[in-house]
Design an enzyme around this catalytic site. Structure first.
Site, PDB file in Angstrom:
ATOM      1  N   LYS A   1     -13.892   8.222  -0.289  1.00 33.31           N
ATOM      2  CA  LYS A   1     -13.044   8.882  -1.565  1.00 33.31           C
ATOM      3  C   LYS A   1     -12.692   7.832  -2.504  1.00 33.31           C
ATOM      4  O   LYS A   1     -11.626   7.022  -2.237  1.00 33.31           O
ATOM      5  CB  LYS A   1     -11.842   9.533  -0.817  1.00 33.31           C
TER       6      LYS A   1
ATOM      7  N   GLU B   1      -9.177   8.951  -7.916  1.00 35.69           N
ATOM      8  CA  GLU B   1      -9.674   9.911  -8.829  1.00 35.69           C
ATOM      9  C   GLU B   1      -9.561   9.787 -10.205  1.00 35.69           C
ATOM     10  O   GLU B   1     -10.128  10.194 -11.184  1.00 35.69           O
ATOM     11  CB  GLU B   1      -8.519  11.159  -8.572  1.00 35.69           C
TER      12      GLU B   1
ATOM     13  N   GLY C   1      -1.854   0.632  -3.019  1.00 30.17           N
ATOM     14  CA  GLY C   1      -0.435   0.510  -2.920  1.00 30.17           C
ATOM     15  C   GLY C   1       0.103   0.423  -1.474  1.00 30.17           C
ATOM     16  O   GLY C   1      -0.231   0.797  -0.778  1.00 30.17           O
TER      17      GLY C   1
ATOM     18  N   GLU D   1      -5.603  -2.766   2.944  1.00 32.70           N
ATOM     19  CA  GLU D   1      -5.490  -4.028   2.302  1.00 32.70           C
ATOM     20  C   GLU D   1      -4.633  -3.369   1.102  1.00 32.70           C
ATOM     21  O   GLU D   1      -5.019  -2.413   0.239  1.00 32.70           O
ATOM     22  CB  GLU D   1      -6.837  -3.992   1.281  1.00 32.70           C
TER      23      GLU D   1
ATOM     24  N   CYS E   1      -5.033  -7.430  -7.043  1.00 28.10           N
ATOM     25  CA  CYS E   1      -4.086  -7.527  -5.943  1.00 28.10           C
ATOM     26  C   CYS E   1      -3.536  -9.098  -5.917  1.00 28.10           C
ATOM     27  O   CYS E   1      -2.614  -9.319  -5.448  1.00 28.10           O
ATOM     28  CB  CYS E   1      -4.632  -6.879  -4.636  1.00 28.10           C
TER      29      CYS E   1
ATOM     30  N   GLU F   1       5.400  -5.940  -7.141  1.00 30.19           N
ATOM     31  CA  GLU F   1       4.201  -6.039  -7.871  1.00 30.19           C
ATOM     32  C   GLU F   1       4.205  -5.140  -9.177  1.00 30.19           C
ATOM     33  O   GLU F   1       3.939  -3.917  -9.191  1.00 30.19           O
ATOM     34  CB  GLU F   1       3.004  -5.464  -6.847  1.00 30.19           C
TER      35      GLU F   1
HETATM   36  P1  NAD Z   1      -2.675   3.815  -4.812  1.00 27.21           P
HETATM   37  O1  NAD Z   1      -2.334   3.776  -3.464  1.00 27.21           O
HETATM   38  O2  NAD Z   1      -2.052   4.728  -5.779  1.00 27.21           O
HETATM   39  O3  NAD Z   1      -4.062   4.709  -4.686  1.00 27.21           O
HETATM   40  C1  NAD Z   1      -5.370   4.126  -3.892  1.00 27.21           C
HETATM   41  C2  NAD Z   1      -6.320   5.134  -3.451  1.00 27.21           C
HETATM   42  O4  NAD Z   1      -5.405   5.956  -2.336  1.00 27.21           O
HETATM   43  C3  NAD Z   1      -6.331   6.144  -4.325  1.00 27.21           C
HETATM   44  O5  NAD Z   1      -7.807   6.598  -3.972  1.00 27.21           O
HETATM   45  C4  NAD Z   1      -5.667   7.601  -4.165  1.00 27.21           C
HETATM   46  O6  NAD Z   1      -6.153   8.715  -4.423  1.00 27.21           O
HETATM   47  C5  NAD Z   1      -5.393   7.472  -2.633  1.00 27.21           C
HETATM   48  N1  NAD Z   1      -4.167   8.035  -2.192  1.00 27.21           N
HETATM   49  C6  NAD Z   1      -2.918   8.181  -3.039  1.00 27.21           C
HETATM   50  N2  NAD Z   1      -2.079   8.891  -2.210  1.00 27.21           N
HETATM   51  C7  NAD Z   1      -2.692   9.166  -0.994  1.00 27.21           C
HETATM   52  C8  NAD Z   1      -2.006   9.633   0.276  1.00 27.21           C
HETATM   53  N3  NAD Z   1      -0.952  10.150   0.350  1.00 27.21           N
HETATM   54  N4  NAD Z   1      -3.150   9.561   1.520  1.00 27.21           N
HETATM   55  C9  NAD Z   1      -4.235   9.057   1.082  1.00 27.21           C
HETATM   56  N5  NAD Z   1      -4.715   8.696  -0.009  1.00 27.21           N
HETATM   57  C10 NAD Z   1      -3.920   8.439  -0.962  1.00 27.21           C
HETATM   58  O7  NAD Z   1      -3.174   2.754  -5.273  1.00 27.21           O
HETATM   59  P2  NAD Z   1      -3.965   2.313  -6.726  1.00 27.21           P
HETATM   60  O8  NAD Z   1      -2.778   2.397  -7.881  1.00 27.21           O
HETATM   61  O9  NAD Z   1      -5.292   2.948  -6.941  1.00 27.21           O
HETATM   62  O10 NAD Z   1      -4.450   0.702  -6.630  1.00 27.21           O
HETATM   63  C11 NAD Z   1      -3.429  -0.449  -6.922  1.00 27.21           C
HETATM   64  C12 NAD Z   1      -2.870  -0.948  -5.512  1.00 27.21           C
HETATM   65  O11 NAD Z   1      -3.998  -1.458  -4.945  1.00 27.21           O
HETATM   66  C13 NAD Z   1      -2.133  -2.377  -5.876  1.00 27.21           C
HETATM   67  O12 NAD Z   1      -1.185  -2.518  -5.235  1.00 27.21           O
HETATM   68  C14 NAD Z   1      -3.170  -3.396  -5.605  1.00 27.21           C
HETATM   69  O13 NAD Z   1      -2.577  -4.572  -5.346  1.00 27.21           O
HETATM   70  C15 NAD Z   1      -3.945  -2.710  -4.573  1.00 27.21           C
HETATM   71  N6  NAD Z   1      -5.108  -3.465  -4.249  1.00 27.21           N
HETATM   72  C16 NAD Z   1      -5.360  -4.153  -2.984  1.00 27.21           C
HETATM   73  C17 NAD Z   1      -6.352  -4.949  -2.928  1.00 27.21           C
HETATM   74  C18 NAD Z   1      -6.510  -6.041  -1.583  1.00 27.21           C
HETATM   75  O14 NAD Z   1      -7.564  -6.269  -1.430  1.00 27.21           O
HETATM   76  N7  NAD Z   1      -5.698  -6.154  -0.870  1.00 27.21           N
HETATM   77  C19 NAD Z   1      -7.549  -4.894  -3.582  1.00 27.21           C
HETATM   78  C20 NAD Z   1      -7.466  -3.999  -4.693  1.00 27.21           C
HETATM   79  C21 NAD Z   1      -6.138  -3.329  -5.044  1.00 27.21           C
END
Ligand code: NAD
Length: 492
Positions: free
Chosen positions: A178, A181, A232, A253, A287, A388
């Site tokens: 997935k 979105e 996140g 991650e 990240c 962050e």
């Molecule tokens: P997010 O947590 O909002 O969303 C990430 C994914 O999770 C999306 O596909 C979203 O649809 C899904 N999601 C949201 N709520 C959910 C739930 N309740 N259950 C299951 N899935 C759900 O994060 P984002 O805003 O898309 O990405 C940014 C974050 O990702 C930042 O915090 C960044 O640091 C982190 N990140 C970490 C790494 C790493 O390697 N550690 C790499 C890239 C990004």
């Protein structure tokens, strides 16, 4: 864009309509225009995809197929990604706003990731261990963990998906992927390549849609054996809770708040250059961005001046202009979040040296741009230093002693990555062991490659991606004990 693009999902080898007829606009962050529309799946679509992956794992040949055959298919996929490299890079830049040159680097990495795990697929031959019991043998083997739910974020859409997909398939798992979105374009296109490469039906399934429904179903389902999530920290905690139902394996991650310590003996000009590289790629939406600079007092003022001078010259603009060095933030909502942190920082007493607003250039007015921003006089207790921001914002803290710098660097709930710069070999040995991060860079920043493990200490996650350990995450370890001369014990 082709009207068919993003109008279906891939489940059990078929392109299928979503159960709901809802669609979502996919927005170009450069100017706010609509690139295309994507179907919004819901829980029922996720359930259908999970059932297909379950059937392919339990009843199909994939999990038990020769690992070299799986490797061959992954190599085929890598070749197709190389063939469509430019199209994929263009889609990624349209969707995220990052410069097309950065997207080209991503696509090169992605093809390399599939090649790397293709090569690793058949390298683990198991292990015979010396059994302490006479007339017996012990074999330790790794087997695929099963059905994997994989959830990726918007900042590196296809790169993050590839970190998950390649090792899972190499290990013999089946997958429901997935993407975020907000940024589904390249993952969707890659699903077309998965089909072209000839992966068996049900081995890779793609569902589109929101996290709280489609993503949550993957995390909660008792038919899923492992959930791999990048995103996140707050969402990561929900995943942990959701995964508890069937005690599924969890790989996370999460975010980072990454320190970059500059000692006074560091090569000054290179340090300034790497400090910029550490933050401003993809407008700081990384990240591992080194947004927390910790600078020795002897060079602090000169360092801040040099940094500000170069930051003022960063060209913002369209991903497809050669001169552009920094694109927009991902969305209007995210822009507002970054802006809110500027007010918080000012309120906390941080000194704004540069930026702190949207650019005045009318050509950028419809996009989600934010100026490179620099705060000094920052302290560890400030939210701008602890949380962050995920934007082009640097904070600078000043230090005197080495121990103080290490303490400032470690003063975070996160533990993804950190770096420091010095020429002193004894200090390198000391500080690299004292920093509590999954990756520590010495005299460099933001360097990662496929062969090395990636992941975080503390609230930056659990498990590791990439490297050999990245493949092991998708395996269960089984001990097979055989008694060659069984005899009754007569105890009961
Ligand atoms: P997010 O947590 O909002 O969303 C990430 C994914 O999770 C999306 O596909 C979203 O649809 C899904 N999601 C949201 N709520 C959910 C739930 N309740 N259950 C299951 N899935 C759900 O994060 P984002 O805003 O898309 O990405 C940014 C974050 O990702 C930042 O915090 C960044 O640091 C982190 N990140 C970490 C790494 C790493 O390697 N550690 C790499 C890239 C990004």
């Amino acid at each position: 864009m082709n009207q068919e693009f993003l109008r279906t999902m891939h489940i059990d080898g078929q392109w299928v309509e979503a159960q709901s007829k809802t669609v979502r606009d996919i927005i170009n962050p450069y100017d706010g225009s609509i690139i295309t529309q994507a179907v919004e799946g819901d829980r029922e679509d996720a359930k259908a995809a999970i059932a297909a992956a379950r059937k392919a794992f339990d009843d199909g040949d994939w999990a038990t197929s020769p690992a070299a055959d799986r490797g061959a298919l992954l190599n085929k996929l890598a070749d197709l990604i190389r063939r469509d490299h430019e199209e994929l890079a263009t889609l990624e830049s349209l969707d995220t706003g990052k410069t097309v040159e950065e997207s080209r680097w991503d696509m090169n990495d992605i093809a390399g990731i599939f090649t790397y795990f293709a090569g690793l697929a058949d390298k683990d031959g198991g292990e015979i261990i010396a059994s302490p019991i006479p007339d017996s043998s012990s074999l330790v083997v790794r087997e695929p963990v099963g059905v994997c739910g994989q959830i990726s974020p918007w900042n590196y859409p296809l790169l993050q998906a590839a970190w998950k997909l390649a090792p899972a398939l190499a290990a013999g798992c089946t997958v429901v992927m997935k993407p975020s979105e907000i940024t589904p374009l390249t993952t969707f296109k890659t699903m077309q390549l998965v089909e072209e490469a000839g992966f068996p039906a049900g081995v890779v399934n793609l569902v589109l849609g929101p996290g709280p429904t489609v993503g949550a179903e993957l995390a909660e389902s008792h038919l899923v054996d492992l959930i791999s999530f990048t995103g996140g920290a707050a969402t990561g905690k929900k995943i942990i809770a959701a995964a508890a139902g069937n005690v599924k394996k969890i790989a996370l991650e999460l975010g980072g708040k990454n320190p970059h310590i500059i000692f006074d003996d560091a090569d000054f000009d290179v340090a300034v250059d790497h400090a910029l590289n550490g933050v401003f790629f993809h407008a700081g939406q990384i990240c591992s961005a080194g947004t927390r600079l910790i600078v020795h007092e002897a060079i602090h003022d000169r360092f801040v001046d040099a940094l500000a001078k170069r930051m003022a010259n960063i060209t913002l603009g369209n991903a497809f202009n050669d001169a552009t060095r920094m694109g927009p933030l991902i969305s209007a909502t995210h822009l507002e979040k970054v802006e809110s942190y500027i007010d918080i920082a000012k309120g906390e007493g941080a000194k704004l040296v540069l930026g702190g607003s949207r650019p005045s250039d009318p050509a950028l007015a419809n996009g989600f741009f934010y100026l490179p921003t620099l705060f000094t006089e920052c302290t560890s207790s400030m939210r701008i230093v602890q949380e962050e921001v995920f934007g082009p914002v640097i904070t600078v803290e000043k230090f005197t002693e080495e121990d103080e710098a290490v303490a400032l660097a470690n003063d975070t709930i996160y533990g993804l990555s950190g770096g420091f710069r010095t020429k002193d070999p004894d200090r390198i040995a000391r500080v690299s062991r004292k920093l509590r991060f999954g990756t520590v860079w010495v005299n460099d920043f933001n360097v990662y490659f496929t062969q090395a493990p990636w992941g975080g200490y503390k609230q930056s996650g659990m498990g590791r991606e990439l490297g050999k350990i990245g493949l092991e995450e998708y395996t269960e370890v089984k001990h097979i004990f055989q008694n060659h001369n069984p005899a009754a014990l007569n105890w009961f």
